[in-house]
Design an enzyme around this catalytic site. Structure first.
Site, PDB file in Angstrom:
ATOM      1  CG  ASP A 317      -2.227   0.738   0.976  1.00  0.00           C
ATOM      2  OD1 ASP A 317      -2.231   1.680   0.147  1.00  0.00           O
ATOM      3  OD2 ASP A 317      -3.246   0.416   1.607  1.00  0.00           O
ATOM      4  CD  GLU A 523      -6.681   5.273   3.183  1.00  0.00           C
ATOM      5  OE1 GLU A 523      -5.753   4.920   3.936  1.00  0.00           O
ATOM      6  OE2 GLU A 523      -6.504   5.553   1.978  1.00  0.00           O
TER       7      GLU A 523
END
Length: 636
Positions: A317, A523
């Site tokens: 990521d 997020e």
């Protein structure tokens, strides 16, 4: 004597010239490159072997790097042979960038890559998690939680295909999607990226991969990465593994799970993604039983690559390697050693490729990382590049520009919105339903900022990483415009963002449609421990619903606290984050189509119950998993 010297000088000159030529070739070797790897008639394994045999260690490691476009130039791509670029959330050259400008940008970088010593094309990736969401005028589909409510894998497959066409319209061949997390706690800020709390539904929705990449032909091997043509893209199942099960729903936190729980809840989506030919898998920021997933060799190398026989490449990521320490990047050399050893093949650097390369080269030369591990990573990356035909067709063309935001795709998104809506309440009982609403009446009130704001309607991961509270965020139809389009021309429509209760009582409205919900987020910024409807949404509901018959349309990425207000609401619709095509909401409110959506996750009474999922021993929901009232529509 003179005649002898005369005869020796030419010979000495020749010897000096020969010596200088030998020295030059030794210092600057430039042997002819064997271009067998560029021959599409050769077997892929032979092409990969031929190319890798000619690559230096530095060139191999450069293939393992993925830079954000802001840290790259065509010259960097040429001189360092960087393997991949990406646009992070909201990373574009300028607001309103056209498809032509996107293609020009991608091709400029690709020209740099093709001018490198071996001419290995780069692969460009982008977050396209609910349509091609970084791009202005793209079709924005409902977020995954809404798609989970449709219970329609075939619809999701069509959405994957449409998204692939729009991504390709901008010259990009790689999408960081789908997210196949199994969200077990709605307090998690990424819960809307999850199709469901139920692993079975997530497993079914991996059909989106077949839309993005194409369906594996019947005579082909299952489980081998597959990309079916120039209107398809490389897909990425994420985030491996257990990202939806973190403690208290805190993003990037620790997931506690025994082997049985991991395999039965969080792993099925990956098994089915691999069966459907997914090409890449992204690793989670989160930890599993205290071990950072970016360093989890047992799960990445032994299980994913070994037991599940995944043959694509594993990607980190964004700065995921950096985040294995606190503070971030505190010991990058050690973090990189552990991540590559764990089995990560491509690293989102995303800004400093020289640091990445120099450290990794040093680790190999010092025998801390075996050359076989580097070769495994590069072989996997090249396999995907060859599979997608990148060596034969490295340059993006302009012929697909009309696919971005096309009417066909918008109609598909509108269908998805219709099927995603979940009717939670419809009058006091089945004998006195409020919905569908009459189109022809004297006067309708529409209230709430979410009714007339595309940014709120689309949520996070839209144009920017966090999304925006912006009426004109992109092209699309707001719910207010959709209602206006739907009602009879003789019906008076009044919009008030936050109406005064006296005004509501005085105007003698036939009924009101109240559209409220969450702000955009993504997020960690979306982590929320109370899950209440933010103000002024609650006040608008109280002011309106206390004075006139009302339908509340809730725009949110997850269930929110509604129990205390249910008695004052005549009808309640969970619309999730519907995206750019608000007309789909009006289609169902006014009875063109019936309500058919089913809750993809449990609707709790209070946050004190969380986490609570279907099948739990003490399961006491306000609305259970799978709940959803239905209505009949004129068209279906």
């Amino acid at each position: 004597m003179k005649s002898r010297l005369t005869s020796i000088v030419p010979i000495l000159g020749l010897l000096i010239l020969f010596a200088s030529w030998v020295g030059a070739t030794t210092k600057n070797p430039n042997p002819a490159i064997n271009t067998l790897y560029k021959d599409p008639t050769q077997p892929m394994s032979k092409r990969i072997k031929n190319l890798m045999k000619q690559m230096t260690l530095e060139e191999k490691i450069a293939q393992m790097a993925q830079l954000d476009r802001v840290a790259a130039t065509p010259e960097i791509m040429r001189d360092f042979s960087i393997g991949s670029l990406l646009s992070g959330g909201g990373s574009w050259v300028h607001e309103g960038q056209t498809t032509i400008e996107w293609v020009d940008m991608v091709n400029s970088f690709q020209n740099g890559s093709l001018a490198s010593r071996l001419g290995i094309p780069m692969i460009y990736g982008i977050d396209a998690v609910h349509g091609h969401n970084n791009v202005y005028r793209a079709t924005i589909f409902p977020h995954n939680i809404g798609l989970g409510a449709t219970r329609d894998p075939e619809l999701v497959k069509r959405i994957g295909a449409a998204t692939a066409r729009e991504i390709r319209a901008t010259g990009i061949p790689y999408a960081f999607a789908p997210c196949i997390a199994v969200c077990r706690d709605p307090r998690w800020g990424r819960c809307y990226e999850s199709f469901s709390e139920d692993p079975k539904i997530v497993e079914e929705m991996t059909d989106i991969i077949e839309g993005l990449q194409g369906e594996i032909p019947p005579n082909s091997r299952k489980g081998v990465p597959y990309i079916g043509g120039q209107d398809k893209v490389v897909a990425c199942a994420k985030h491996f593994v257990g990202d939806g099960g973190t403690k208290d729903g805190i993003n990037e936190n620790n997931t506690k799970a025994d082997w049985h729980e991991l395999l039965s809840i969080h792993m099925p989506g990956y098994y089915h993604s691999i069966k459907k030919g997914v090409s890449t898998i992204m690793i989670s920021y989160s930890s599993l039983n205290g071990v950072k997933m970016h360093t989890n060799r047992n799960l990445i190398t032994n299980f994913l690559k070994g037991a599940l026989r995944f043959r694509g490449f594993v990607i980190s990521d964004w700065q995921g390697v950096d985040k294995t320490t606190y503070p971030e990047h505190a010991n990058y050399s050690d973090s990189l050693l552990k991540a590559i050893d764990a089995g990560i093949d491509m690293v989102m650097v995303p800004y400093n490729h020289t640091e990445f390369s120099s450290i990794l080269v040093s680790h190999v030369k010092n025998n801390l990382i075996p050359m076989s591990r580097i070769d495994d990573a590069v072989r996997r990356i090249l396999r995907i590049k060859f599979t997608m035909g990148l060596f034969e067709n490295p340059m993006a063309d302009y012929s697909r520009a009309d696919k971005l935001g096309s009417q066909v795709h918008r109609d598909l998104a509108r269908e998805a919105v219709r099927k995603s809506l979940v009717l939670l309440k419809n009058g006091e009982n089945a004998d006195s339903p409020i919905l569908p609403l009459p189109k022809e009446t004297s006067k309708i009130l529409v209230a709430g900022k979410h009714a007339n704001n595309l940014g709120l309607q689309c949520g996070g991961w839209t144009i920017t990483w966090q999304g925006l509270d912006s009426k004109n965020l992109t092209a699309g139809t707001t719910i207010l415009n959709a209602i206006s389009n739907a009602v009879h021309p003789s019906t008076e429509l009044v919009y008030s963002e936050n109406p005064d209760p006296k005004f509501v009582k005085a105007e003698n409205f036939s009924y009101a449609i109240v559209v409220v919900g969450e702000p955009p987020y993504s997020e960690t910024a979306g982590d929320n421990q109370n899950l209440t409807i933010p103000e002024p949404g609650l006040s608008i509901m109280k002011n309106v619903c206390g004075s006139v018959k009302c339908v509340v349309v809730l725009i949110s990425g997850r269930p929110l606290v509604v129990q205390p207000y249910l008695s004052s609401i005549d009808a309640l619709v969970a619309a999730w984050l519907p995206g750019s095509e608000g007309q789909g909401v009006a289609d169902v409110l006014f009875g063109e189509y019936g309500f058919s959506g089913k809750l993809p996750r449990t609707w709790f009474k209070t946050v004190d119950q969380l986490p609570m999922n279907v099948g739990d021993e003490h399961y006491d929901p306000l609305f259970p998993f799978g709940f959803g009232l239905t209505t009949k529509g004129i068209k279906g």
